[in-house]
Design an enzyme around this catalytic site. Structure first.
Site, PDB file in Angstrom:
ATOM      1  N   GLU A 134       0.788  -1.278   0.056  1.00  0.00           N
ATOM      2  CA  GLU A 134       0.012   0.183   0.018  1.00  0.00           C
ATOM      3  C   GLU A 134       0.916   1.309  -0.001  1.00  0.00           C
ATOM      4  O   GLU A 134       1.925   1.222   0.493  1.00  0.00           O
ATOM      5  CB  GLU A 134      -0.948  -0.225   1.204  1.00  0.00           C
ATOM      6  CG  GLU A 134      -1.899  -1.121   1.185  1.00  0.00           C
ATOM      7  CD  GLU A 134      -2.854  -1.076   2.071  1.00  0.00           C
ATOM      8  OE1 GLU A 134      -4.075  -1.617   1.895  1.00  0.00           O
ATOM      9  OE2 GLU A 134      -2.790  -0.866   3.393  1.00  0.00           O
ATOM     10  N   CYS A 189       3.431   8.480   1.039  1.00  0.00           N
ATOM     11  CA  CYS A 189       4.001   7.585   2.229  1.00  0.00           C
ATOM     12  C   CYS A 189       4.338   6.249   1.325  1.00  0.00           C
ATOM     13  O   CYS A 189       3.461   5.631   0.878  1.00  0.00           O
ATOM     14  CB  CYS A 189       2.816   7.352   3.294  1.00  0.00           C
ATOM     15  SG  CYS A 189       3.412   6.184   4.491  1.00  0.00           S
ATOM     16  N   CYS A 229       6.358  -6.868   6.945  1.00  0.00           N
ATOM     17  CA  CYS A 229       7.236  -6.251   7.962  1.00  0.00           C
ATOM     18  C   CYS A 229       7.745  -7.453   8.860  1.00  0.00           C
ATOM     19  O   CYS A 229       6.972  -8.274   9.285  1.00  0.00           O
ATOM     20  CB  CYS A 229       6.884  -5.200   8.504  1.00  0.00           C
ATOM     21  SG  CYS A 229       8.244  -4.337   9.530  1.00  0.00           S
ATOM     22  N   CYS A 276       5.790  -5.239  15.368  1.00  0.00           N
ATOM     23  CA  CYS A 276       5.454  -4.417  16.664  1.00  0.00           C
ATOM     24  C   CYS A 276       4.118  -4.793  17.101  1.00  0.00           C
ATOM     25  O   CYS A 276       3.121  -5.058  16.176  1.00  0.00           O
ATOM     26  CB  CYS A 276       5.611  -2.832  16.011  1.00  0.00           C
ATOM     27  SG  CYS A 276       7.244  -2.675  15.762  1.00  0.00           S
ATOM     28  N   CYS A 296       0.847  -2.714  15.533  1.00  0.00           N
ATOM     29  CA  CYS A 296       0.816  -2.258  14.130  1.00  0.00           C
ATOM     30  C   CYS A 296       0.304  -3.480  13.268  1.00  0.00           C
ATOM     31  O   CYS A 296       0.775  -4.579  13.439  1.00  0.00           O
ATOM     32  CB  CYS A 296       2.359  -2.074  13.284  1.00  0.00           C
ATOM     33  SG  CYS A 296       2.394  -1.757  11.668  1.00  0.00           S
ATOM     34  N   CYS A 303      -1.448   5.641  10.006  1.00  0.00           N
ATOM     35  CA  CYS A 303      -0.284   5.196  10.474  1.00  0.00           C
ATOM     36  C   CYS A 303      -0.624   3.709  11.190  1.00  0.00           C
ATOM     37  O   CYS A 303      -1.416   3.675  11.875  1.00  0.00           O
ATOM     38  CB  CYS A 303       0.489   5.735  11.677  1.00  0.00           C
ATOM     39  SG  CYS A 303       1.096   7.462  11.154  1.00  0.00           S
TER      40      CYS A 303
HETATM   41  N1  SAH Z   1       8.916   0.705  10.132  1.00  0.00           N
HETATM   42  C1  SAH Z   1       8.967   2.212  10.234  1.00  0.00           C
HETATM   43  C2  SAH Z   1       7.838   2.945   9.647  1.00  0.00           C
HETATM   44  C3  SAH Z   1       6.416   2.635  10.344  1.00  0.00           C
HETATM   45  S1  SAH Z   1       5.041   3.356  10.066  1.00  0.00           S
HETATM   46  C4  SAH Z   1       9.040   2.618  11.809  1.00  0.00           C
HETATM   47  O1  SAH Z   1       8.815   1.747  12.552  1.00  0.00           O
HETATM   48  O2  SAH Z   1       9.467   3.536  12.236  1.00  0.00           O
HETATM   49  C5  SAH Z   1       5.421   5.136  10.948  1.00  0.00           C
HETATM   50  C6  SAH Z   1       4.768   5.527  12.356  1.00  0.00           C
HETATM   51  O3  SAH Z   1       3.298   4.621  12.540  1.00  0.00           O
HETATM   52  C7  SAH Z   1       5.738   4.619  13.177  1.00  0.00           C
HETATM   53  O4  SAH Z   1       6.012   5.474  14.381  1.00  0.00           O
HETATM   54  C8  SAH Z   1       4.930   3.491  13.488  1.00  0.00           C
HETATM   55  O5  SAH Z   1       5.401   3.017  15.021  1.00  0.00           O
HETATM   56  C9  SAH Z   1       3.505   4.082  13.725  1.00  0.00           C
HETATM   57  N2  SAH Z   1       2.160   3.213  13.852  1.00  0.00           N
HETATM   58  C10 SAH Z   1       2.228   1.950  13.806  1.00  0.00           C
HETATM   59  N3  SAH Z   1       1.185   1.238  13.995  1.00  0.00           N
HETATM   60  C11 SAH Z   1       0.449   2.292  14.425  1.00  0.00           C
HETATM   61  C12 SAH Z   1      -0.900   2.410  15.017  1.00  0.00           C
HETATM   62  N4  SAH Z   1      -1.789   1.313  15.056  1.00  0.00           N
HETATM   63  N5  SAH Z   1      -1.348   3.464  15.666  1.00  0.00           N
HETATM   64  C13 SAH Z   1      -0.524   4.649  15.182  1.00  0.00           C
HETATM   65  N6  SAH Z   1       0.742   4.715  14.874  1.00  0.00           N
HETATM   66  C14 SAH Z   1       1.154   3.435  14.380  1.00  0.00           C
END
Ligand code: SAH
Length: 340
Positions: free
Chosen positions: A89, A102, A109, A113, A116, A335
């Site tokens: 996406e 983005c 991934c 986390c 996520c 995000c």
């Molecule tokens: N892999 C990278 C980019 C991830 S996306 C990283 O971890 O930084 C960008 C941001 O969105 C990151 O800070 C991630 O932690 C956050 N994110 C992921 N899941 C989320 C969620 N469910 N709600 C809000 N932010 C989220």
């Protein structure tokens, strides 16, 4: 057989070398680059003969748009499909008079986390630099052709699916090609890379152009952070900060610390106090991201009042703090909500 190497992987030097090897003038490289990257502004088309030579040696295709979803707030989410049928996406986010794209760096991934949606997929494969660049070109063309927006070229955030520093070689190559003056001519400060704290990749950042760097911090305490970001077990905050402190920042450059705010977990007074100790003396800007729920998620988004209250606590502690407004959540484009 279709060639596997994409034309979008080539730097201008590599293209010149290819032209040279085929007894053609390296000067043609500028026409080719303008045609590839500045589709609507080219002065001179590429001749049929050259096109056919390129087509024999390189794949000329861009990712296909398999699906488009549009949010009420102007956010557009694409499902982009590559030659092998895998998809990611890519999201276009309106921001003042400009758009931000983005970009995804991996299919799925590996970081897992706990907050996520993408992490629930696991890693399928890394993207090639051409597939990262391809997402940008397709999204920017859509903006101009479908939405009729002749705005400035979008900014880029590497915040889509994947951990960009887990695929740092291809991401770096994509950044360098996108900065090529005859092509997209992106400035380094128009690009932001966000990392979950993948230390082996952070160690390579001094070899990158001076793009903006963001760290997904989410907690100043290792024990909470490792619950949220499992790789923190191997790469704890002390090690991450040792590397970040060694980065060669520009005069007015800050590192952005993303802070996912989860109700009752990391929005307490002690979190604010510890953040002050950790970031008070660093060139830091905090970006609070209220948790965006997704199907099956176990955390709770704090109320707007609580988010505001936490921000105030940080501001009182003289920390430069912003709240990231949630965009595109009605189409699961915010995000952490991306999944193919
Ligand atoms: N892999 C990278 C980019 C991830 S996306 C990283 O971890 O930084 C960008 C941001 O969105 C990151 O800070 C991630 O932690 C956050 N994110 C992921 N899941 C989320 C969620 N469910 N709600 C809000 N932010 C989220």
């Amino acid at each position: 057989m279709t060639p596997v190497k994409s034309i979008y992987e080539l730097s201008i030097e590599e293209l010149k070398a290819f032209l040279n090897a085929n007894n053609l003038s390296p000067d043609l490289s500028s026409t080719i680059f303008r045609n590839l990257y500045k589709k609507n502004k080219h002065e001179q088309p590429i001749s049929k003969k050259i096109m056919s030579l390129l087509g024999k040696n390189f794949s000329l295709t861009l990712p296909k748009i398999a699906l488009v979803s549009k949010s009420d707030d102007g956010t557009v989410k694409f499902l982009m499909e590559f030659n092998d049928g895998k998809s990611v996406e890519t999201v276009l986010i309106p921001f003042h008079k400009r758009f931000t794209v983005c970009l995804s760096s991996q299919v799925g991934c590996a970081m897992k986390c706990s907050f996520c949606y993408t992490g629930t997929m696991g890693l399928s494969r890394h993207l090639k630099s051409s597939e990262i660049i391809g997402q940008f070109i397709v999204a920017a063309n859509y903006l101009e052709e479908e939405l009729g927006m002749k705005t400035m070229q979008p900014n880029i955030v590497f915040m889509g699916q994947g951990e960009p520093l887990h695929n740092s070689d291809e991401v770096l190559k994509a950044i360098e090609v996108m900065m090529e003056p005859l092509g997209l001519c992106m400035g380094p400060r128009q690009m932001t890379l966000s990392t979950a704290g993948y230390l082996p990749g952070i160690k390579k950042l001094n070899n990158f152009p001076k793009i903006n760097i963001a760290l997904s911090l989410h907690s100043p305490f290792n024990d909470i952070r490792k619950e949220l970001i499992p790789i923190n077990q191997h790469f704890p905050l002390e090690d991450i900060f040792r590397e970040l402190d060694g980065l060669d920042l520009m005069k007015r450059q800050f590192i952005v610390y993303e802070y996912l705010l989860i109700d009752g977990l990391n929005d307490r007074l002690e979190d604010a106090n510890e953040l002050e100790k950790l970031l008070g003396d660093r060139k830091a800007a905090i970006n609070i991201i209220p948790f965006n729920p997704f199907p099956g998620s176990k955390y709770k988004r704090p109320s707007e009042e609580k988010v505001e209250l936490f921000k105030e606590m940080l501001v009182e502690r003289k920390l430069r703090t912003m709240i990231r407004t949630t965009k595109g959540s009605d189409i699961l484009a915010a995000c952490g909500q991306l999944k193919s």
